[in-house]
Scaffold this active site. Sequence first.
Site, short mmCIF file in Angstrom:
data_model
loop_
_atom_site.label_atom_id
_atom_site.label_comp_id
_atom_site.label_asym_id
_atom_site.label_seq_id
_atom_site.Cartn_x
_atom_site.Cartn_y
_atom_site.Cartn_z
N ASP A 182 0.85 -1.19 0.00
CA ASP A 182 0.00 0.00 0.00
C ASP A 182 0.89 1.24 0.00
O ASP A 182 2.11 1.15 -0.21
CB ASP A 182 -0.96 -0.03 1.19
CG ASP A 182 -0.23 -0.04 2.52
OD1 ASP A 182 0.98 0.31 2.57
OD2 ASP A 182 -0.87 -0.38 3.53
N GLY A 183 0.31 2.39 0.21
CA GLY A 183 1.05 3.64 0.12
C GLY A 183 2.10 3.83 1.20
O GLY A 183 2.95 4.73 1.11
#
Lengths: 139, 139, 139, 139
Positions: free
Chosen positions: A18-19
């Site tokens: 994810d980020g």
Amino acid sequence: MDSRLSRTTLRVRGYHLDGYGHVNNARYLEFLEEGRWAYFDERPRLAAFLSRGDLAFVAVNLNIDYRRAAVAGDDLEVLTRLSEIGSRRARIHQEIGRVSDGKVVASADITFVLLDVATGRAVTIDGEIREAMAQLVLA
Amino acid sequence: MDSRLSRTTLRVRGYHLDGYGHVNNARYLEFLEEGRWAYFDERPRLAAFLSRGDLAFVAVNLNIDYRRAAVAGDDLEVLTRLSEIGSRRARIHQEIGRVSDGKVVASADITFVLLDVATGRAVTIDGEIREAMAQLVLA
Amino acid sequence: MDSRLSRTTLRVRGYHLDGYGHVNNARYLEFLEEGRWAYFDERPRLAAFLSRGDLAFVAVNLNIDYRRAAVAGDDLEVLTRLSEIGSRRARIHQEIGRVSDGKVVASADITFVLLDVATGRAVTIDGEIREAMAQLVLA
Amino acid sequence: MDSRLSRTTLRVRGYHLDGYGHVNNARYLEFLEEGRWAYFDERPRLAAFLSRGDLAFVAVNLNIDYRRAAVAGDDLEVLTRLSEIGSRRARIHQEIGRVSDGKVVASADITFVLLDVATGRAVTIDGEIREAMAQLVLA
């Protein structure tokens, strides 16, 4: 390794993250699902009951502990075992470990019912399918 | 609706489904994550603590009940609320409901710790961030 | 906005990103698919042909340009239009734009055939379905 | 197999499928990405340029043909090769095949630029990185 246990491996890639640069929470569920499919692939007697299409295992609960963050390049292993059979529910326990140091990344219990596909209702786990499962339990 | 509750809606699409025509287990985690992001968007005071970058909420456990299968075209709503704050852990409760009949499709509790990003260690939830959170608890 | 164009919006979230903090390439395909479902939702006459179940549009080619990286918090809009109908193929053009400044993030052409579900073969796009589509073309 | 080609295999699982029981369009992009990561894993000299962090390959275009539908249980192989280097762009060609009969399920060309991470601008592909890449081209 105990024959009642399955082991699947995978390498963490950029699209799993994810980020924050960590494996996304939802991806772990795909890793677990991959482990369960491999478990059935390796147990054709059990898989045969389900391939007839009138019965299906359906997850009713998932309880997952996120213990450490996995990052790109990590080699992970998913260990899968049938941990418990009740009259109407069965449970699979899975652990996702980091191969480099053996540390646990996540562990999960998935509770299933056996569904009669035609009626959409859970049925008692008994008869031949119970026998096949009973030999696989590793508490 | 109680102001301590957030509501996000979405329509189930073909890419949300698995091979059985039901929403895939891992997708529900994305629906829940969407609900939590919306929750923070609507609570800028809380979001401000996290946007500084030195603290982060990190999930340590997810416990999800799958109650009914959602299918293509279903309109779902995700209800999100902060349900509990302990000294070192907080819990968010979420429900995914079907808009047409109000039935619960899935419900989940997500347990978080507050991470000091620099040290990678969980810290006590106190001071201003605790105050901000305390006003939001809906048990 | 031209009535032959559909517009769908979404906000970029942590679970859309990859390890570089940018929207992952595969996610754009989900955003595009969301846009196409919305397009059909808004055109019930066209959707009706497909809901009968004997015909289906199936993608045979996707050509996507990645123009700018979208990041967490970006509000995106997906614009969808039918751009061309041939005798056996039709094309949908889609653009994903950043709402804040109108810049194009990605643009894509998706080429479809009309599949006869029973035979698994592509059929000529003619008759009523062609008429319904012809009114929607925006080159 | 030509040493300039990489081969990665995977089995199609329930979570790869969409509501039609076919591998979802977006999943093919993950399969392709997996193939490209494997390609770089096997070519440490090339990977070394990128691991320094000042340069990155960034996809600017993807053109994918969907040729056949893959279904649950299919074993797929992803073949990856560098097919072309221009002064500012390079291209990777990938094919996803079905192991059982060798039929092509999907084929794709991905066009990349070499990004200077500090400036965010594409740079000319020359010097040592060009030399390393030139040996790998399989048109």
